[in-house]
Design an enzyme around this catalytic site. Structure first.
Site, PDB file in Angstrom:
ATOM      1  N   LYS A   1     -58.626  -1.158  47.225  1.00 20.92           N
ATOM      2  CA  LYS A   1     -59.644  -1.940  46.517  1.00 20.92           C
ATOM      3  C   LYS A   1     -60.956  -1.154  46.516  1.00 20.92           C
ATOM      4  O   LYS A   1     -61.452  -0.764  47.586  1.00 20.92           O
ATOM      5  CB  LYS A   1     -59.822  -3.256  47.282  1.00 20.92           C
ATOM      6  CG  LYS A   1     -60.087  -4.465  46.437  1.00 20.92           C
ATOM      7  CD  LYS A   1     -60.053  -5.691  47.356  1.00 20.92           C
ATOM      8  CE  LYS A   1     -60.374  -6.945  46.624  1.00 20.92           C
ATOM      9  NZ  LYS A   1     -60.675  -8.041  47.565  1.00 20.92           N
TER      10      LYS A   1
HETATM   11  C1  E4P Z   1     -60.603 -11.272  46.482  1.00 25.19           C
HETATM   12  O1  E4P Z   1     -60.116 -10.224  46.138  1.00 25.19           O
HETATM   13  C2  E4P Z   1     -62.053 -11.493  46.587  1.00 25.19           C
HETATM   14  O2  E4P Z   1     -62.619 -10.610  47.498  1.00 25.19           O
HETATM   15  C3  E4P Z   1     -62.307 -12.924  46.966  1.00 25.19           C
HETATM   16  O3  E4P Z   1     -61.548 -13.753  46.099  1.00 25.19           O
HETATM   17  C4  E4P Z   1     -63.765 -13.312  46.947  1.00 25.19           C
HETATM   18  O4  E4P Z   1     -63.869 -14.697  47.159  1.00 25.19           O
HETATM   19  P1  E4P Z   1     -65.238 -15.411  47.557  1.00 25.19           P
HETATM   20  O5  E4P Z   1     -66.174 -15.295  46.401  1.00 25.19           O
HETATM   21  O6  E4P Z   1     -64.848 -16.833  47.832  1.00 25.19           O
HETATM   22  O7  E4P Z   1     -65.750 -14.693  48.781  1.00 25.19           O
END
Ligand code: E4P
Length: 217
Positions: A83
């Site tokens: 990522k």
């Molecule tokens: C997933 O890949 C993201 O990092 C995550 O969904 C972020 O979610 P949040 O905005 O609730 O922290």
């Protein structure tokens, strides 16, 4: 539609995986912090539970360091998706890592223009953050629809991974729009099974069954 579990909690991942509801997992630095575990160790355990892509996020901000971190994370298991953030350096890292045949998830996407760049850089996944847009009164669902239209116009293979999902309604809506994947916290995925009329109907059936005086087993 695929469901990814947005957590580094291995017990929750195991429960959803056993039910066939975990097509993959997404983690981020905040979720690793919440787990209280070492990133390499917990990510390895997650990869042993789930067959599908497990996103592990780099923390470097410049492309060369992101690439090195990405290569290290990718060594954890074959199902790692590296990522990287949707920055210019993140796109450079995406191009190199995807060119090496690694899955790359470009995260922190907040506009259709950013998503277009991620696809052109060879991302396997782009992660538009619905909930965080809604938090500032912007339309997260519209962003998913815009990306879907653009990717379909040009046949981009990058999968739209709807992220920052906060509610069951978010999942239903992104499914209607045609997001390829929804990543959601375990609690939101489990909440999809709930409906007040299901509970009320069950109460009535149980009460009537008692009155029959019968048993099945
Ligand atoms: C997933 O890949 C993201 O990092 C995550 O969904 C972020 O979610 P949040 O905005 O609730 O922290």
């Amino acid at each position: 539609m695929k469901f990814f579990v947005d957590t580094a909690d291995v017990d929750a991942i195991r429960e959803l995986n056993d039910l066939g509801m975990a097509d993959g997992v997404t983690t981020n630095p905040s979720l690793i912090l919440k787990s209280g575990r070492d990133i390499l160790e917990v990510t390895k355990e997650i990869c042993s539970i789930v067959e599908g892509p497990v996103s592990a996020e780099v923390i470097a901000l410049d492309a060369p360091a992101m690439i090195e971190e990405g290569r290290k994370l990718a060594q954890i298991a074959p199902n790692i998706a590296v990522k990287v953030p949707l920055t210019w350096d993140g796109l450079k890292a995406c191009k190199v890592l995807s060119g090496e045949g690694r899955m790359v998830n470009v995260t922190l996407c907040f506009s259709a223009a950013q998503a277009l760049l991620a696809a052109k850089a060879g991302a396997s996944f782009v992660s538009p953050f619905l909930g965080r847009l809604d938090d500032i009164n912007l339309d997260g669902l519209q962003l998913i629809a815009d990306i879907r239209a653009i990717y379909d116009n040009y046949g981009f293979q990058t999968e739209i991974l709807a992220a920052s999902i906060r509610s069951v309604n978010h999942i239903t809506e992104v499914a209607k729009i045609g997001a390829d994947v929804a990543t959601a916290p375990p609690a939101v995925l489990k909440k999809m099974a709930e409906h007040p009329l299901t509970e009320r109907g069950l109460d009535t059936f149980m009460a009537d069954w008692q009155k029959t005086g019968q048993k099945i087993l």
